[in-house]
Enzyme design. Structure first.
Site, PDB file in Angstrom:
ATOM      1  CG  ASP A 920      -2.142  -0.608   1.044  1.00  0.00           C
ATOM      2  OD1 ASP A 920      -2.729  -0.296   0.037  1.00  0.00           O
ATOM      3  OD2 ASP A 920      -2.642  -1.213   2.026  1.00  0.00           O
ATOM      4  CE  LYS A 989      -6.334   5.745   8.235  1.00  0.00           C
ATOM      5  NZ  LYS A 989      -6.364   4.660   8.422  1.00  0.00           N
ATOM      6  CG  ASP A1148      -3.540   4.249  -2.927  1.00  0.00           C
ATOM      7  OD1 ASP A1148      -4.433   3.385  -2.895  1.00  0.00           O
ATOM      8  OD2 ASP A1148      -3.271   5.025  -1.899  1.00  0.00           O
TER       9      ASP A1148
END
Lengths: 1234, 400
Positions: A920, A989, A1148
């Site tokens: 990742d 986050k 991604d």
């Protein structure tokens, strides 16, 4: 017919409701206005009256015919009676039949016996004769009238001869018709060619006469053009010609016609080789004041080629072409033609100019991008991966897939708990079957009637849907409608959605069918077999090449180039079909009783839902029908073939419209239906520029998948039992909160009832949400079950920014944890020396337990908990359930099982692993920003710099926010004090992650509010204030940490704003060469009138419309970053492929075999560095300046515009400063992707 | 007489005046102002060009200006205030009911009500007026309470945060010690005020949803509204069949409430609070639009009989949907609408309610609609009575 329509309540009402305040026959209303826009409503009325007159005639005719029949019957009986008379009374013979009724005749006969030759008898006879004559006259009269009427009602012969405006042309037409017998058409053509009629007003239109202009057609024009095109397809050329002539003949309607329409009809005649009609159209083109373009001449020459016309005519045509400044060579490059058509044109040209040679086909172009140089380099050893299957198997698989696509649907067994076959269920299934048989018959008949009616209207010169209904057989339409009915959800579906879906499916079925008819399927089959030699495990090809290169080298394949229908046409057709369904499908009032015992009621209702001030038409099935379906609990799900993964490797992408599924059309760039701008942009761009994208998508689609059966079994067990929300297995409806049962006592107070209602609404809402989740899972698991013991492929395409997605929507690797865990590579690779370690690290990553420790420590942790891992693998549901605690439990479980199997192999290095292992990017968006801005501080926090420990940008932002908070708290700010101890990674986050993608303060505040709300001990009354405060702090922390990021974002936003204000949508080109345009435009509405209800929808968002500045501005930074991350992914994919790796991605997150992780990691870093070594921002700046500031045709009309242009240019040129981060560091960073 | 205070910004003035306890000054100023020549009037306004201070609250000016964006009308005529107070008092010596006064503003009406012996709770949405009202309260211990609350936005439907002046009714009513009363009982309290200028229609819908669902303030019983409403909306509200104003709103209100006009007052008796924070005469645009000239003071008392039969707070949304559907095509026949609304046999239904097949929507009285609904609702032998389901419903009143 009208009785049939009135019979069904809902539809009938729909019509009445629609027709309020309008004149005309309500039952016919639906078809009258279809193609006629609002401006035409006045013109529609005479037509209506015409129609009514016709209907009146029809009735009269029927009456008359009936009367004639009656008379004939009577005279026959008379004749027989007379014969009797004659036999008995020879003296009265030859009476030619009397008018007397038989009884009288008999009386006469009996009376005649005693008086054989009396005066009475004579008189009687005379009377009879006069009466007879009168009757005969009447009869003849009636018959003549009936014949006349029949004549009138018989479809008029379709017109071929145009009515012309220009006197000169009209004369030439006349002389052509009656004059010189040897070659009338040629002479006409000659005259037409020379006629230089130019309407000045049309000049402008000519300038726009490329495909761009199509977007500017009005809805009516789109309908008309689509009608002509469809007539060509369905062999109704004469009808098309007739409608064209009819429109051409009326000055008002002529305005609707465009050159493209004339060209379409002309092309049709050219294909048939009908010179006379072609000339008529050519004359009309001239008459309408258009200058024929390449397409017109291509059609004319094609026709001449077919007919082998004499040289003189062809020469004249070529001369005129030269005068119109059209190049002959362009005929072969700029006009889309089939091989055969091209040959005919060439035949004609060569006859007149024997020396002419068509331009040679362009040599295969090679991509010149520096980033891809290595990928397309022809030197060095290349080992492209092969598929793990032999040729024979692949051929079989191709046949299976072909069959599926030819039938267009795939039946899949439902994995839901099978219903117990009670008597009730069986009965319901039988009832359904009977009903369906009835409906099919009824629909079949209704379709035929509709077609007949529409054909009649088309004969009157109106472009109806008739040719569209001829595209597919009636059986096929009925099948489509029955599937739609079956799939309608219990709460109904909006009419617009149903119509759209029906239109879309008709189109794709038609495309499949067309290829079947053109014997393209056989050609495809031959070619595909050859292609498989490249991929199969047991065959060799001479030279290693990429799938696309190999496919192209097999020679050009005729790609069916049919444009998708414009949205108004799609909706019109879909709506018409939906109406048919509503009007036709009926069932007994109580379906369980035997048929015929009670009245019929409609199955579908057209009802309205009210949302605020909007009114949405919904098609809703009768609750009893829903009940019946539920009782029958049929165990089959039907999917469209394109919604199921492919059973053979997809076709390689070779152009923006060919690739992926074998027959069903698929777009390279997915977009909202009706949007053509992306497709146009792609087509205009040189083919070699797209190679990177085409090859990546081909390669991603070529990855072979299989289902992880062990995990599927466990999931199914849970799914059929009670489900488990925590593990992402949605529970069955029986687990939904039950509303309170029982009848309310009489005296329940209103307030109590209000309470009950709230409770009820809550239950219903929960149940609905559960149902949709459950259905989603049911589709996914059923498909997984269906594909369990097979291999399959997921064809890919991309969105407008170049991000790639698998095409099949329900079952793919992009979904939730559960969906991902169900899939594994069909090809296995031995783990090799480090594979097992990577498996273990992957498992720890999936648990999310050790995010901030080194890889070594993660590995150590995995070894520590090996007991738990093995326990999870061996008894997942009964053991200690260690895997259930993980962030991604199902994938973790699959990984546990793989590890268990590997460690139990004597030599784990030889264990063949199928499990994809992921790497990742850590906050990938910020990584790209940091690299763009060469921002050292930012780069370090998103792991671009090699460090011992993985950096966590979220924690860092949280720490920074905490610093600010402490300062404020000390200064006595109440909210800062309240927040003490609540600021952590989790709170910030989501906001940090999405800031890169353009989240605003508003959205950020909502995100933080949600996080704070989850904290049970946070004083809820401070929610608003605290979230408001925090989002400000997060933004300023980010500003502090990623200073260059904000600068770049700001520059992008400002540029987009100015470009958009100058009236254009933002465009750019990715480092790989994919052209991108932001599809945000101001809405314009289109309305499709008539029938059940008018439908209004947003017109296709297209470049001809004004851009939506707000969206263009806000969208540019995230879209630009997405275009970069997709480029990085593509580069990694292509280079991995060259190294022989299996590679897939979820944006991604990159996947490959455990053994190949090291290589993939290296490629991924190298490509990141090489991409960002390009002057990306400078390139963008110069592209934008070139695209938006140097338009020579742009003449600033006002001084302010000039100033705006200068400002735009200045802004675009002021590329933000960059820092001094050394990109080479990335290559050594362990935690860049991990 | 107003000259001495002219130098003060109006907001400060309010509190300053309140402190002195001389309401009459303000009242006099307000009542005389309408006799002033226009020029003078303008001069009055122009004498406060400086930006207004924002006393005693911490909010930034930008968020204040948001609240300002909804201008409101206030009763500023003493004569009118007295009239209204008398009407509300009725024949009795003291009004029996608690009065909730919405947005009292300068408090002219409040004082009139108090003078007439009422117990008043002032719900003021604009913070500016609160200090002034507070000082009123201090002078009249016991009979006045002041709360920062916007009654017309009480109980927002979105799950957003509730932030003053938006409040939750059960908190408010609990604090005020108001207890829920059964629907059949007497009215628990009266609400007095002026409909918000811009959102009259939206507010009317909000009340309707609350009323039929027995939620929000109507959870406490048959709350009686006594509100000033514009002439236009009033006519719509009370329109009956064959009027072209007859609409869903008219039917729903007339079915739910007894509507009675108590007083009609020209618009000129009201003052408006404008964007720049000043009280001034309502703009003279109404002279162009004759229907805007009067405000109607109406009383809307929910009927005791509303829920006595088959219409209940459980199924009211079906009733709403039925009406919206019917008035979607008001010229159509009822029977055609019934085909789209219910699987129940339409002819049967028509027969039961005694309407002919030809009956149109515009021939139906409000009560006819209720009867129609209840007939279908209690029709026997049908499992499915409606084609409507709650996913089609619009639980929010139509907003912008």
């Amino acid at each position: 017919m009208s009785a049939l329509r009135w019979g069904c309540g809902a539809a009938g009402l729909g019509r009445v409701l629609r027709s309020c305040g309008r004149r005309g026959l309500p039952a016919e209303e639906g078809t009258l206005g279809v193609s006629l826009g609002p401006r035409r409503s006045s013109s529609a009325s005479p037509r209506e009256q015409d129609l009514r007159k016709d209907w009146g005639h029809a009735e009269l005719l029927e009456v008359l015919q009936a009367r004639v029949r009656q008379l004939q019957a009577e005279s026959v009986s008379e004749v027989t009676v007379n014969k009797v008379d004659v036999a008995r009374l020879p003296e009265h013979g030859g009476g030619g039949g009397s008018v007397q009724p038989p009884r009288k005749a008999q009386e006469g006969a009996t009376g005649a016996a005693p008086l054989p030759s009396g005066r009475w008898a004579e008189k009687l006879h005379k009377e009879k004769q006069t009466q007879q004559k009168r009757k005969q006259r009447l009869e003849v009269k009636l018959q003549v009238r009936a014949q006349k009427l029949a004549q009138k009602l018989k479809p008029k012969p379709l017109r071929t001869e145009p009515q012309l405006v220009s006197r000169k042309l009209a004369d030439s037409l006349q002389c052509g018709v009656h004059g010189t017998p040897e070659s009338p058409s040629e002479k006409q053509l000659a005259q037409a060619l020379q006629a230089a009629l130019q309407k000045l007003s049309l000049k402008k239109e000519q300038a726009l006469a490329d495909r761009e202009a199509e977007a500017q057609l009005t809805g009516q024009q789109q309908t008309l053009l689509a009608f002509f095109e469809c007539c060509l397809l369905t062999d109704h050329l004469r009808l098309a010609h007739h409608v064209l002539v009819a429109h051409h003949g009326s000055p008002r309607k002529q305005q609707l016609l465009t050159l493209a329409m004339y060209n379409t009809v002309m092309l049709g005649w050219a294909r048939q080789g009908s010179f006379k009609e072609l000339v008529y159209v050519f004359i009309m083109v001239k008459d309408a004041g258009f200058t024929p373009d390449l397409l017109s001449y291509a059609a004319a020459l094609q026709c001449m080629g077919r007919l082998d016309q004499d040289t003189r005519t062809i020469q004249r045509c070529l001369q005129q072409m030269a005068r119109d400044k059209l190049q002959l060579a362009d005929l072969f490059t700029a006009v889309p033609l089939s091989e055969e058509e091209r040959a005919e044109i060439l035949r004609a040209i060569v006859k007149a100019r024997p020396t002419f040679r068509p331009p040679p086909p362009p040599p295969p172009q090679v991509n010149t991008s520096t980033l891809l140089r290595e990928v397309y380099a022809k030197d060095g050893p290349v080992s492209y991966p092969k598929l793990p299957l032999p040729l024979k198997t692949l051929q079989d698989l191709f046949q299976q897939q072909l069959r599926a696509e030819l039938t267009t649907t795939v039946d899949v067994e439902s994995v839901d708990k099978a219903a117990v076959l009670t008597e009730e269920t069986v009965h319901a299934r039988n009832t359904l079957k009977n009903l369906r048989d009835q409906w099919e018959a009824a629909l079949h008949q209704a379709l035929q009637e509709t077609k007949a009616r529409l054909a009649r209207q088309a004969h009157e010169g109106r472009p109806t849907l008739y040719p569209f209904l001829c595209l597919l057989s009636e059986r096929e339409f009925v099948r489509l409608l029955m599937q739609t009915l079956q799939a309608l959800p219990a709460q109904g579906e909006s009419l617009i959605a149903v119509a759209h879906e029906l239109g879309r499916r008709t189109f794709s079925r038609h495309m499949v069918q067309k290829q079947q008819l053109n014997s393209q399927v056989q050609a495809l089959e031959r070619r595909y077999t050859q292609y498989l030699h490249l991929l199969a495990s047991d065959t060799q090809v001479a030279e290693p090449s990429l799938p696309r290169q190999y496919w192209e080298a097999l020679g050009p394949l005729e790609a069916p180039q049919e444009k998708p229908w414009p949205v108004p046409v799609l909706l019109q057709l879909g709506k018409h079909l939906a109406e048919l369904l509503v009007q036709t499908v009926q069932m007994p009032r109580s379906p369980t009783k035997p048929p015929g015992s009670c009245g019929l009621i409609p199955v579908l209702y057209h009802v309205y839902s009210f949302r605020s001030f909007r009114q949405i038409g919904i098609l809703k099935p009768h609750p009893a029908f829903v009940q019946l379906l539920a009782t029958a609990a049929e165990p089959t799900l039907t999917f469209e073939a394109v919604d199921v993964p492919m059973l053979c490797p997809p076709l390689p992408w070779t152009s923006p419209h060919s690739g992926a599924f074998l027959l069903s059309p698929t777009k390279l760039m997915r977009a909202v239906e009706g949007t053509t701008q992306h497709q146009r942009l792609l087509e205009r761009c040189p083919p070699a520029e797209l190679h990177g994208a085409l090859d990546t998508l081909t390669q991603l689609g070529n990855c072979t998948w299989r289902v992880n059966g062990q995990v599927l079994d466990l999931v199914l067990e849970l799914f059929r039992d009670k489900g488990c929300s925590r593990l992402g297995v949605p529970p069955p409806p029986s687990e939904a909160p039950q509303p309170p049962e029982g009848r309310l006592p009489q005296d329940t107070s209103p307030a109590h009832k209000a309470e009950l209602r709230r409770e009820l609404a809550h239950c219903l809402k929960a149940a609905r949400e559960m149902h949709s989740l459950r259905t989603d899972a049911l589709y996914r698991l059923s498909l997984a079950h269906h594909l369990r013991h097979r291999v399959f492929w997921l064809p890919h395409n991309m969105d407008f920014r170049g991000r790639t997605y698998p095409c099949p929507p329900h079952f793919n690797h992009l979904g939730s944890d559960l969906a991902r865990a169900l899939l594994e590579f069909a090809e296995g690779r031995p783990l090799g020396p480090h594979g097992l370690d990577w498996l273990k690290i992957h498992l720890v990553n999936l648990t999310g337990f050790k995010k901030r420790v080194t890889l070594r420590a993660r590995l150590a942790f995995a070894n520590e908990v090996m007991d738990d891992i093995l326990d999870s693998a061996d008894q997942p549901m009964a053991g200690r359930k260690w895997w259930m605690e993980a962030d991604e439990p199902w994938q973790a479980l699959a990984c546990c099982m793989e590890i268990a199997r590997a460690v139990r192999t004597p030599n784990p290095a030889t264990y063949i692993s199928h499990l994809p292992v992921h790497q990742d990017g850590s906050c990938n968006g910020l990584q790209h920003y940091a690299a763009l801005g060469r921002d050292s501080v930012g780069a370090a926090s998103v792991n671009l710099t090699p460090l011992d420990l993985p950096q966590d940008v979220y924690s860092e932002v949280a720490a920074q926010v905490e610093v600010f908070r402490r300062q404020d708290a000390e200064q006595g700010l109440r909210v800062a004090q309240v927040l003490e101890g609540f600021i952590d990674r989790k709170v910030v986050k989501q906001t940090v992650m999405t800031v890169v993608y353009g989240v605003t303060r508003y959205g950020g505040r909502l995100q933080i509010e949600r996080r704070l709300r989850e904290l049970s001990d946070f004083p809820q009354e401070f929610l608003w204030e605290a979230s408001h405060y925090l989002v400000r702090q997060v933004f300023s922390s980010l500003q502090e940490m990623f200073s260059s990021t904000r600068a770049i974002q700001h520059w992008l936003t400002e540029s987009a704003r100015l470009i958009s204000q100058a009236g254009s949508a933002v465009e750019w080109v990715t480092p790989l060469g994919i052209p991108i345009i932001q599809p945000y435009h101001q809405d314009t509405k289109v309305t499709v009138r008539g029938g059940l209800q008018s439908i209004t929808c947003n017109q296709a968002k297209d470049s001809s419309q004004k851009p939506n500045t707000q969206k263009q501005k806000n969208g540019f930074p995230p879209n630009f970053i997405h275009s970069l991350d997709s480029s990085h992914m593509m580069l990694t994919a292509l280079h991995c492929y060259r190294k022989g790796l299996t590679f897939v991605s979820v944006h991604d997150c990159f996947w490959t075999h455990a053994a190949d992780i090291a290589i993939m990691n290296q490629v991924c870093r190298e490509q990141f560095v090489s991409m960002h070594s390009q002057p990306i921002l400078q390139d963008l700046s110069s592209f934008l300046v070139k695209r938006f500031c140097s338009n020579p045709s742009f003449q600033p009309q006002r001084v302010t515009q000039n100033a705006e242009m200068a400002k735009l240019k200045k802004t675009l040129q002021s590329v933000p400063e960059t820092g001094n981060f050394d990109l080479e560091h990335v290559k050594r960073s362990t935690y860049f992707f991990s | 007489m107003w000259v001495p205070v002219a130098g003060l910004p109006p907001r400060l003035k309010l509190s300053a005046l309140a402190g002195a306890g001389r309401f009459c000054i303000w009242g006099f100023a307000a009542s005389t102002r309408k006799h002033l020549p226009a020029k003078n009037h303008r001069g009055f306004s122009d004498s406060y060009p400086q930006p207004l201070p924002y006393p005693d609250f911490n909010e930034s000016p930008s968020s204040v200006s948001k609240w300002r964006s909804e201008p409101k009308r206030y009763v500023t005529s003493r004569r009118l205030a007295e009239t209204v107070a008398k009407i509300l008092r009725g024949k009795r010596e003291r009004p029996r009911h608690l009065l909730l006064e919405c947005n009292p503003g300068p408090g002219i009406l409040t004082q009139a009500l108090l003078r007439n012996g009422a117990k008043v709770v002032a719900l003021e949405s604009d913070k500016t007026f609160i200090p002034h009202l507070e000082s009123l309260r201090k002078n009249l211990l016991g009979s006045l309470e002041v709360i920062h609350c916007d009654f017309f936005k009480i109980d927002p439907r979105s799950d957003g945060l509730v932030k003053p002046p938006i409040m939750v009714s059960h908190m408010l009513f609990q604090n005020l010690g108001i207890e829920a009363r059964p629907w059949s009982a007497d009215i628990p309290l009266k609400v007095i005020g002026v409909f918000p200028m811009k959102n009259e229609r939206r507010t009317l819908w909000k009340f309707l949803y609350d009323l039929y669902a027995c939620t929000s303030v109507y959870r406490y019983g048959r709350i009686e509204l006594n509100l000033f409403i514009s002439e236009k909306e009033y006519q719509k509200l009370t329109a009956n069949r064959n009027s072209n104003l007859y609409d869903v709103l008219s039917v729903l209100w007339q079915v739910a409430c007894e509507i009675k006009v108590l007083h009609v007052e020209p618009l000129s008796s009201f003052d408006m609070y404008t964007q720049n924070g000043q009280l001034e005469k309502a703009k003279c645009r109404e002279s162009l639009n004759p229907t805007e000239q009067n405000l109607y003071f109406i009383r809307m008392t929910p009927r005791k009989s509303l829920f006595t039969e088959n219409l209940t707070p459980i199924n009211y949304d079906v009733f709403f949907h039925m009406l919206k559907h019917c008035f979607g095509k008001r010229g159509a026949r009822l029977i055609d609408h019934l085909h789209c609304l219910t699987p129940v046999d339409a002819m049967d239904v028509l027969m039961q309610i005694g309407k002919s097949e030809k009956a149109k929507i515009t021939n139906m009285h409000p009560q006819d609609f209720k009867r129609l609904f209840e007939t279908i609702e209690c029709s026997k032998d049908y499992v499915h009575k409606w084609l409507y389901d709650d996913s089609m419903g619009d639980t929010n009143p139509p907003g912008k």
